[in-house]
Design a protein around this motif. Structure first.
Motif, PDB file in Angstrom:
ATOM      1  N   ILE A 255       0.854  -1.187   0.000  1.00 47.52           N
ATOM      2  CA  ILE A 255       0.000   0.000   0.000  1.00 47.52           C
ATOM      3  C   ILE A 255       0.887   1.233   0.000  1.00 47.52           C
ATOM      4  O   ILE A 255       1.577   1.521   0.989  1.00 47.52           O
ATOM      5  N   GLU A 256       0.882   1.964  -1.113  1.00 48.80           N
ATOM      6  CA  GLU A 256       1.709   3.154  -1.252  1.00 48.80           C
ATOM      7  C   GLU A 256       0.901   4.393  -0.861  1.00 48.80           C
ATOM      8  O   GLU A 256      -0.239   4.567  -1.320  1.00 48.80           O
ATOM      9  N   PHE A 262       4.737  12.197  -0.612  1.00 49.54           N
ATOM     10  CA  PHE A 262       5.232  10.858  -0.907  1.00 49.54           C
ATOM     11  C   PHE A 262       5.191  10.579  -2.414  1.00 49.54           C
ATOM     12  O   PHE A 262       4.169  10.810  -3.060  1.00 49.54           O
ATOM     13  N   ASN A 263       6.278  10.046  -2.938  1.00 48.89           N
ATOM     14  CA  ASN A 263       6.314   9.663  -4.348  1.00 48.89           C
ATOM     15  C   ASN A 263       5.462   8.425  -4.571  1.00 48.89           C
ATOM     16  O   ASN A 263       5.453   7.496  -3.753  1.00 48.89           O
ATOM     17  N   ASN A 264       4.747   8.413  -5.692  1.00 48.06           N
ATOM     18  CA  ASN A 264       3.816   7.313  -5.947  1.00 48.06           C
ATOM     19  C   ASN A 264       3.487   7.299  -7.439  1.00 48.06           C
ATOM     20  O   ASN A 264       2.800   8.201  -7.928  1.00 48.06           O
ATOM     21  N   THR A 265       3.962   6.316  -8.167  1.00 46.03           N
ATOM     22  CA  THR A 265       3.702   6.266  -9.609  1.00 46.03           C
ATOM     23  C   THR A 265       2.264   5.894  -9.921  1.00 46.03           C
ATOM     24  O   THR A 265       1.805   6.096 -11.050  1.00 46.03           O
ATOM     25  N   SER A 391       8.467  10.369 -10.330  1.00 48.14           N
ATOM     26  CA  SER A 391       7.521  10.102  -9.247  1.00 48.14           C
ATOM     27  C   SER A 391       7.787   8.768  -8.565  1.00 48.14           C
ATOM     28  O   SER A 391       7.006   8.336  -7.709  1.00 48.14           O
ATOM     29  N   ILE A 392       8.859   8.092  -8.918  1.00 45.07           N
ATOM     30  CA  ILE A 392       9.184   6.782  -8.355  1.00 45.07           C
ATOM     31  C   ILE A 392       9.525   6.903  -6.872  1.00 45.07           C
ATOM     32  O   ILE A 392      10.249   7.811  -6.453  1.00 45.07           O
ATOM     33  N   ASN A 393       9.020   5.959  -6.092  1.00 47.64           N
ATOM     34  CA  ASN A 393       9.343   5.884  -4.668  1.00 47.64           C
ATOM     35  C   ASN A 393      10.582   5.003  -4.521  1.00 47.64           C
ATOM     36  O   ASN A 393      10.500   3.778  -4.575  1.00 47.64           O
ATOM     37  N   ALA A 394      11.732   5.626  -4.341  1.00 45.17           N
ATOM     38  CA  ALA A 394      12.998   4.892  -4.306  1.00 45.17           C
ATOM     39  C   ALA A 394      13.059   3.924  -3.131  1.00 45.17           C
ATOM     40  O   ALA A 394      13.652   2.843  -3.234  1.00 45.17           O
ATOM     41  N   THR A 395      12.453   4.282  -2.016  1.00 50.42           N
ATOM     42  CA  THR A 395      12.483   3.404  -0.852  1.00 50.42           C
ATOM     43  C   THR A 395      11.868   2.042  -1.185  1.00 50.42           C
ATOM     44  O   THR A 395      12.389   0.994  -0.776  1.00 50.42           O
ATOM     45  N   LEU A 396      10.784   2.057  -1.929  1.00 48.47           N
ATOM     46  CA  LEU A 396      10.109   0.814  -2.290  1.00 48.47           C
ATOM     47  C   LEU A 396      10.734   0.152  -3.510  1.00 48.47           C
ATOM     48  O   LEU A 396      10.928  -1.060  -3.543  1.00 48.47           O
ATOM     49  N   ASP A 397      11.068   0.948  -4.539  1.00 48.68           N
ATOM     50  CA  ASP A 397      11.521   0.362  -5.796  1.00 48.68           C
ATOM     51  C   ASP A 397      12.973  -0.115  -5.753  1.00 48.68           C
ATOM     52  O   ASP A 397      13.390  -0.914  -6.600  1.00 48.68           O
ATOM     53  N   ASP A 398      13.749   0.351  -4.797  1.00 49.93           N
ATOM     54  CA  ASP A 398      15.126  -0.141  -4.642  1.00 49.93           C
ATOM     55  C   ASP A 398      15.186  -1.460  -3.880  1.00 49.93           C
ATOM     56  O   ASP A 398      16.251  -2.075  -3.780  1.00 49.93           O
ATOM     57  N   ASN A 399      14.057  -1.881  -3.362  1.00 50.86           N
ATOM     58  CA  ASN A 399      13.999  -3.097  -2.543  1.00 50.86           C
ATOM     59  C   ASN A 399      13.375  -4.227  -3.360  1.00 50.86           C
ATOM     60  O   ASN A 399      12.208  -4.134  -3.755  1.00 50.86           O
ATOM     61  N   PRO A 400      14.102  -5.310  -3.645  1.00 53.54           N
ATOM     62  CA  PRO A 400      13.538  -6.395  -4.460  1.00 53.54           C
ATOM     63  C   PRO A 400      12.366  -7.116  -3.801  1.00 53.54           C
ATOM     64  O   PRO A 400      11.620  -7.817  -4.489  1.00 53.54           O
ATOM     65  N   THR A 401      12.196  -6.927  -2.507  1.00 50.05           N
ATOM     66  CA  THR A 401      11.030  -7.533  -1.849  1.00 50.05           C
ATOM     67  C   THR A 401       9.754  -6.773  -2.203  1.00 50.05           C
ATOM     68  O   THR A 401       8.717  -7.380  -2.497  1.00 50.05           O
ATOM     69  N   THR A 402       9.825  -5.445  -2.166  1.00 47.20           N
ATOM     70  CA  THR A 402       8.645  -4.631  -2.458  1.00 47.20           C
ATOM     71  C   THR A 402       8.518  -4.284  -3.936  1.00 47.20           C
ATOM     72  O   THR A 402       7.436  -3.897  -4.394  1.00 47.20           O
ATOM     73  N   PHE A 403       9.620  -4.420  -4.686  1.00 46.20           N
ATOM     74  CA  PHE A 403       9.560  -4.199  -6.130  1.00 46.20           C
ATOM     75  C   PHE A 403      10.346  -5.306  -6.843  1.00 46.20           C
ATOM     76  O   PHE A 403      11.448  -5.087  -7.352  1.00 46.20           O
TER      77      PHE A 403
END
Length: 551
Positions: A255-256, A262-265, A391-403
């Protein structure tokens, strides 16, 4: 002349037809289900696992109906909603040749679009002969919802209720129902029909693409935003896809947060500022201009039936909005039959204009707003980490679990306007052929129909396949194509795909990736979102690619 006794006998009916509105006319009402269940595993209501005796439980093979030789299934009904009426002559009727629900723009319940409408006659969502499906990229809009608190329906209700409790209102003839009408809609949450839509979308997706689940080693990640209807949409889809007893342990729900900063694509508007706010109003300006054109005569027709409220084109447009909103919430609406086929065609075009200039090709920031998702798509196709510069959320997209970038199925849940901006960012130009859209008439060749692009429960789907290189070359080549509400979309706007003319909408995957990389490189996100453009766009304008005049 009628005799006196006849006039006396008609008097009750004449008075009823011109009675004053009740003081609660236009008042807002709501129901709240307050009963609370005791919960599972209680002594009175033990769960199924406690009761046991489940009977035989072996599973079968996963379905893969999208490969069926019988063709892809299609959606045409709006069950259990009532088929909406349209004004024919002086009477509201259901018309076998005209369905108003397909002219409600983004308020339409989704239906299957023929690929011919997109310029690919004969193409189908079914996997093309000789191809093997390897992966899907799904972008799913939420289901039918209540209007926002400041949307036209509540504005009309407030105006009616205020007049009924001050100067008084008298409604008669076709508007007599307003004397006792109440505003029974909530705000922004999914309606029960909207919940059903996403559950059905999920179960249908399992039937069509279930075989791809065999490729998972970890539970799939479902991405959605924090708004309640978005969370409910993802959960309803999951319940339909995995089954109500299994879904909670079958996927991970990400859930973003949908809120500044907050960045959110999947909800990128508040990341593209200040221009996202500055130019969003272009859609409203376009609607304001058009309603004065197509509803001018409607105002004159309805005003004699409503005393105490001065009808304007904007107020009548709000009444027209109540037809789709009440239908998807309550099952039917008396507002539907107030309007003719021509007026519903005008309503559809109003929402086409709203999206074209507010969230589509005619707005200078839409490509920038949609480019973040396109970067994520590119990362998934190339199994890399996306560059977090939009608009990318780096915290989420840098993590292979969440992205994760190695899954056979991707599930993203979003809004109608986001689907629209992503089409601009991907330069899918088959919808733009009549642009820029005029504000004075409906162009005969208009291909930008929001009812087909972003209706309630709209779905944009990428199919990654392996297909024969040509009719004479059986070598399998990784390919991709895009399908919007069952209609295959041409990729002619992507330069590297345009040369690969294909009746099924296919493009070699490496060519598509190269084209997307070029689009990403060409997008000046900082300029588009923050610059003070030398030429300020208004409506109408000459923009057809979702980008501003360049510096």
């Amino acid at each position: 002349m009628l005799p006196l006794f006849a006039l006396v006998s008609l008097l009750p009916f004449l008075l009823a037809g011109a009675s004053s509105a009740s003081s609660f006319a236009g008042a807002t009402t709501s129901d709240v289900f307050t009963a609370t269940a005791t919960g599972p595993d209680t002594s009175d209501f033990p769960s199924a696992s406690v009761v046991g005796y489940a009977g035989p439980t072996p599973t079968g093979n996963e379905p893969f109906a999208i490969e069926s030789d019988l063709g892809a299934p299609t959606k045409s009904d709006i069950y259990p909603l009532q088929y909406p009426q349209v004004l024919v002559g002086s009477q509201p009727k259901t018309s076998p040749s005209f369905n108003p629900a397909r002219y409600w723009g983004n308020l339409s319940p989704w239906f299957s679009v023929d690929s011919a409408a997109n310029g690919l006659p004969g193409a189908s969502a079914r996997i093309p002969s000789g191809c093997n499906l390897k992966q899907t990229h799904m972008l799913q809009r939420h289901g039918a919802r209540y209007p926002a608190a400041d949307d036209p329906p509540s504005q009309f209700a407030n105006a009616l209720h205020s007049a009924a409790n001050s100067t008084g209102v008298t409604a008669s003839g076709p508007l007599a129902f307003l004397n006792t009408w109440k505003f029974e809609l909530g705000a922004e949450l999914l309606t029960p029909f909207g919940e059903q839509q996403l559950f059905e979308r999920g179960s249908t997706f399992r039937v069509l693409y279930g075989k791809l689940l065999d490729g998972f080693t970890q539970p799939p990640v479902f991405r959605t935003t924090s708004e309640e209807r978005m969370v409910d949409s993802a959960i309803n889809f999951a319940a339909g896809f995995f089954g109500v007893q299994n879904y909670q342990n079958s996927f991970n729900l990400e859930i973003e947060i949908e809120e500044y900063p907050f960045n959110n694509t999947l909800a990128p508007w508040q990341n593209c500022l200040p221009n996202g706010d500055t130019y969003y109003v272009l859609g409203n300006q376009a609607i304001d201009a058009w309603v004065d054109v197509y509803l001018k005569d409607t105002v004159k027709r309805l005003q004699p039936s409503l005393k105490g409220v001065n009808l304007t084109a904007s107020i009548v447009y709000a009444m027209q909005n109540l037809c789709p909103f009440e239908t998807v919430a309550l099952g039917s609406s008396e507002f539907c039959g107030l309007f003719t086929q021509q007026e519903w065609e005008g309503f559809e075009y109003a929402l086409d204009l709203y999206f074209w200039y507010g969230n589509g090709p005619g707005n200078p920031v839409t490509a920038a707003q949609g480019i973040g998702y396109v970067q994520e798509l590119l990362a998934r196709l190339t199994q890399t980490t996306p560059l977090a510069d939009t608009s990318i959320n780096a915290t989420l997209d840098d993590n292979p679990t969440t992205f994760p970038v190695n899954q056979p199925m991707y599930f993203d849940f979003t809004h109608d306007t986001v689907i629209s901006v992503i089409l601009s960012a991907m330069n899918l130009t088959s919808f733009n052929t009549a642009g820029p859209l005029p504000l004075t008439h409906i162009p005969a060749n208009n291909a930008y129909h929001v009812a087909q692009i972003a209706p309630f429960a709209s779905q944009l789907l990428g199919q990654v396949l392996e297909c024969p290189a040509s009719l004479k070359n059986a070598t399998l080549v990784p390919s991709i194509r895009w399908i919007l509400n069952d209609g295959v979309v041409p990729l002619t706007g992507i330069k590297q795909c345009a040369s690969h003319k294909n009746a099924d909408g296919l493009c070699p995957l490496d060519s598509f990736v190269a084209g997307i990389q070029e689009l990403v490189a060409d997008e000046d996100w900082t300029y588009d979102c923050t610059a003070n453009y030398t030429s300020t766009p208004g409506v109408p304008n000459t923009i057809t690619n979702g980008k501003p005049p360049r510096h």
